[in-house]
Write a protein that holds these residues in place. Structure first.
Motif, PDB file in Angstrom:
ATOM      1  N   LEU A 226       0.823  -1.212   0.000  1.00  0.00           N
ATOM      2  CA  LEU A 226       0.000   0.000   0.000  1.00  0.00           C
ATOM      3  C   LEU A 226       0.856   1.259   0.000  1.00  0.00           C
ATOM      4  CD1 LEU A 226      -2.845  -0.949   2.532  1.00  0.00           C
ATOM      5  CD2 LEU A 226      -3.066  -0.600   0.073  1.00  0.00           C
ATOM      6  N   ALA A 227       2.008   1.215   0.685  1.00  0.00           N
ATOM      7  CA  ALA A 227       2.890   2.383   0.724  1.00  0.00           C
ATOM      8  C   ALA A 227       3.557   2.621  -0.625  1.00  0.00           C
ATOM      9  CB  ALA A 227       3.940   2.205   1.823  1.00  0.00           C
ATOM     10  N   GLU A 228       3.837   1.543  -1.357  1.00  0.00           N
ATOM     11  CA  GLU A 228       4.534   1.692  -2.639  1.00  0.00           C
ATOM     12  C   GLU A 228       3.604   2.027  -3.786  1.00  0.00           C
ATOM     13  OE1 GLU A 228       6.552  -1.972  -3.173  1.00  0.00           O
ATOM     14  OE2 GLU A 228       8.190  -1.494  -1.767  1.00  0.00           O
ATOM     15  N   HIS A 229       2.347   1.641  -3.684  1.00  0.00           N
ATOM     16  CA  HIS A 229       1.396   1.840  -4.782  1.00  0.00           C
ATOM     17  C   HIS A 229       0.174   2.600  -4.274  1.00  0.00           C
ATOM     18  CE1 HIS A 229       3.741  -1.011  -7.141  1.00  0.00           C
ATOM     19  NE2 HIS A 229       3.702  -1.839  -6.106  1.00  0.00           N
ATOM     20  N   GLY A 230      -0.177   3.678  -4.995  1.00  0.00           N
ATOM     21  CA  GLY A 230      -1.333   4.470  -4.604  1.00  0.00           C
ATOM     22  C   GLY A 230      -2.602   4.101  -5.333  1.00  0.00           C
ATOM     23  N   ARG A 231      -2.588   2.974  -6.029  1.00  0.00           N
ATOM     24  CA  ARG A 231      -3.767   2.626  -6.821  1.00  0.00           C
ATOM     25  C   ARG A 231      -4.821   1.871  -6.020  1.00  0.00           C
ATOM     26  NH1 ARG A 231       0.175  -0.773  -9.482  1.00  0.00           N
ATOM     27  NH2 ARG A 231       0.017   0.599 -11.293  1.00  0.00           N
ATOM     28  N   TYR A 232      -4.468   1.446  -4.778  1.00  0.00           N
ATOM     29  CA  TYR A 232      -5.402   0.620  -4.010  1.00  0.00           C
ATOM     30  C   TYR A 232      -6.056   1.423  -2.902  1.00  0.00           C
ATOM     31  CZ  TYR A 232      -2.596  -3.018  -6.231  1.00  0.00           C
ATOM     32  OH  TYR A 232      -1.922  -3.784  -7.137  1.00  0.00           O
ATOM     33  N   LYS A 233      -7.320   1.133  -2.669  1.00  0.00           N
ATOM     34  CA  LYS A 233      -8.020   1.657  -1.500  1.00  0.00           C
ATOM     35  C   LYS A 233      -7.727   0.779  -0.282  1.00  0.00           C
ATOM     36  CE  LYS A 233     -12.198   3.166  -2.120  1.00  0.00           C
ATOM     37  NZ  LYS A 233     -12.120   4.596  -1.704  1.00  0.00           N
ATOM     38  N   ASN A 234      -7.634  -0.519  -0.501  1.00  0.00           N
ATOM     39  CA  ASN A 234      -7.283  -1.462   0.552  1.00  0.00           C
ATOM     40  C   ASN A 234      -6.791  -2.750  -0.085  1.00  0.00           C
ATOM     41  OD1 ASN A 234      -9.643  -3.123  -0.082  1.00  0.00           O
ATOM     42  ND2 ASN A 234     -10.836  -1.546   0.974  1.00  0.00           N
ATOM     43  N   ILE A 235      -6.079  -3.530   0.677  1.00  0.00           N
ATOM     44  CA  ILE A 235      -5.626  -4.878   0.286  1.00  0.00           C
ATOM     45  C   ILE A 235      -5.837  -5.783   1.501  1.00  0.00           C
ATOM     46  CG2 ILE A 235      -3.673  -6.321  -0.415  1.00  0.00           C
ATOM     47  CD1 ILE A 235      -2.447  -3.909  -1.771  1.00  0.00           C
ATOM     48  N   TYR A 236      -6.369  -6.977   1.264  1.00  0.00           N
ATOM     49  CA  TYR A 236      -6.555  -7.918   2.359  1.00  0.00           C
ATOM     50  C   TYR A 236      -6.481  -9.337   1.804  1.00  0.00           C
ATOM     51  CZ  TYR A 236     -11.350  -7.228   0.613  1.00  0.00           C
ATOM     52  OH  TYR A 236     -12.455  -7.099  -0.171  1.00  0.00           O
TER      53      TYR A 236
END
Length: 500
Positions: A226-236
């Motif tokens: 998430l810190a490296e890519h700004g394309r996601y709202k969340n990852i789980y």
């Protein structure tokens, strides 16, 4: 230039990519440049608008001269005449009659000045009869100002609304339609590539996680991604039942039934924001899945490209998912003509660019996703539309300048004539009442000039005349005795209110 066409070339140096933190890169250090050329057909029928500008300026000068003459004849000259006549009366020159103007408020003031001249010579005041005989003030200088406004508006309104309309006369090069289609196709490829890259990132996370990694390690991997890519709202990461094992970012909005379906999908069909999700399968014996929900602002940023007008990402039913402008999620495309273009492109599965001349002339394009990668399986489209009036075409440049000239003319006429009404006409209409009341015998109301102009000069002269009439009434033989007798009669006639 050859056979009515011209070759236009452009070039740009290869620079570091977007997001590069240093001024140099491997590609940028090579000193490469990209050169492109296109053949443009010259339009020999384009009108020369200089003659139109000269004619419009000539007509404006003629109308301006006419308005100036009318204002001088009906406003400035009569007002100067009143100024001179009123000063003559205050200086004691009562032998000659007042030169009364012929029209409007100056004529009514001149009539009152003539009555005052006679009163200074000894004639009695007319009392209320002077006011009763007052001319109808519906027509006057306000009518003159309205006529002058209509004359100037007859020049400004056609320029603002009618003349040099390019939508019906402009010759639109086919190259503009082709360019719109190609640039829309580039935007569609960027969106598809962004979704595919997001899916590839999740596959990389799935490989790193494995089926034996504990929740804390998974959380570290998710936070790093998430810190490296700004394309996601969340990852789980979820188990085979769709229950989260570890997560980072916002609260998940993807339904459980969709969390275990590998690929890229739109998981909702209503709401304030679309939820676009990528799911990657974790290799191993235990079924686990990495789920990432894309930021809509990420897709909006991909669609934001200069020179494309309004551009939208739509699903297979042509409902809005993202846009470079504000949009309402899952709404239809806002332009009916663009919807027809999008349906045609979806049927043929090919990029389509058209010139739409019904109503406002626009160039439109619709490009379906190519069958490439996980996002290529989606039957989504990127559609764009741009009014031709936004482009730097000679006909539309002339139209904008014509409208600007009309707007400036309208604003100037309104400002100048409105200023005349406030500064001159309204005080002059108030002066009509003051002059009539003074001529009718009102000797108590003191007249105060409010402006240091011709109107103020006439007011000062009327005040001096009022003072002369008061002094004349005091010095006239028998006036004081008649006044005392009249007061005594009025006192006797009043009832005392007592009974004997």
């Amino acid at each position: 230039v050859a056979e009515g066409s011209r070759t236009v070339a452009g070039y740009a140096a290869v620079t570091p990519g977007i997001g590069t933190t240093t001024d140099t890169s491997l590609a940028g250090s090579l000193g490469l440049s990209v050169v492109t050329s296109v053949e443009v057909v010259q339009d020999s029928s384009s009108a020369n608008h200089q003659l139109f500008g000269i004619l419009a300026a000539g007509v404006l000068l003629a109308l301006g001269a006419l308005v100036t003459f009318v204002l001088f004849k009906f406003l400035q000259k009569p007002l100067l005449r009143l100024h001179i006549e009123a000063r003559r009366l205050t200086q004691g020159d009562l032998t000659r009659p007042v030169n009364v103007p012929r029209f409007g408020e100056p004529a009514r003031i001149g009539t009152s000045l003539e009555s005052l001249r006679r009163q200074l010579l000894g004639a009695p005041a007319h009392g209320g009869r002077a006011v009763a005989r007052r001319q109808d003030d519906r027509t006057g200088l306000r009518t003159i100002l309205l006529l002058c406004s209509a004359v100037l508006l007859s020049w400004a309104a056609p320029l603002l609304f009618l003349l040099n309309r390019a939508d019906t006369t402009a010759v639109i090069p086919q190259q503009l339609v082709t360019d719109q289609r190609q640039r829309t196709e580039t935007a569609a490829n960027r969106v598809r590539q962004g979704l595919n890259e997001g899916y590839a990132d999740l596959n990389s996370v799935a490989t790193s996680v494995g089926d034996g990694t504990d929740a804390r390690q998974i959380k570290r991997v998710i936070d790093t991604t998430l810190a490296e890519h700004g394309r996601y709202k969340n990852i789980y990461v979820v188990d085979s039942n769709g229950e989260p094992i570890a997560r980072g970012g916002d609260t998940p909005r993807t339904p459980r039934s969709t969390r275990t379906k590998d690929g890229v999908a739109l998981v909702n069909h209503s709401g304030k924001l679309p939820v676009i999700t990528a799911v990657a399968t974790v290799p191993g014996k235990d079924k686990r899945y990495v789920v990432g929900e894309f930021e809509i602002t990420f897709l909006n940023g991909i669609l934001t490209r200069p020179g494309l007008g309004n551009i939208w990402l739509t699903d297979d039913r042509h409902r809005l998912l993202a846009s470079n402008k504000g949009f309402r999620a899952f709404a239809d495309l806002p332009d009916a003509r663009l919807r027809e273009t999008a349906e045609s492109a979806a049927t043929s599965r090919q990029a389509t660019g058209v010139l739409l001349r019904t109503g406002k002339t626009t160039v439109a394009a619709a490009v379906p996703f190519r069958n490439n990668g996980a996002a290529g399986e989606l039957k989504w489209q990127v559609a764009s539309i741009q009014p031709v009036s936004w482009l730097a075409l000679a006909e539309y440049e002339a139209q904008r300048r014509t409208m600007l000239a009309g707007l400036l003319g309208l604003a100037t006429a309104t400002t100048c004539l409105g200023w005349l009404h406030i500064i001159v006409v309204r005080p002059l209409r108030a002066l009509v009442d003051q002059a009539h009341n003074l001529a009718g015998g009102d000797r108590k109301t003191v007249l105060y000039p409010r402006h240091h102009d011709e109107v103020g000069s006439v007011v000062r002269s009327l005040e001096l005349i009022r003072q002369l009439l008061v002094e004349q009434a005091k010095t006239k033989p028998g006036t004081a005795d008649r006044t005392r007798d009249a007061d005594a009669d009025r006192t006797t006639a009043q009832p005392t209110g007592r009974r004997n």
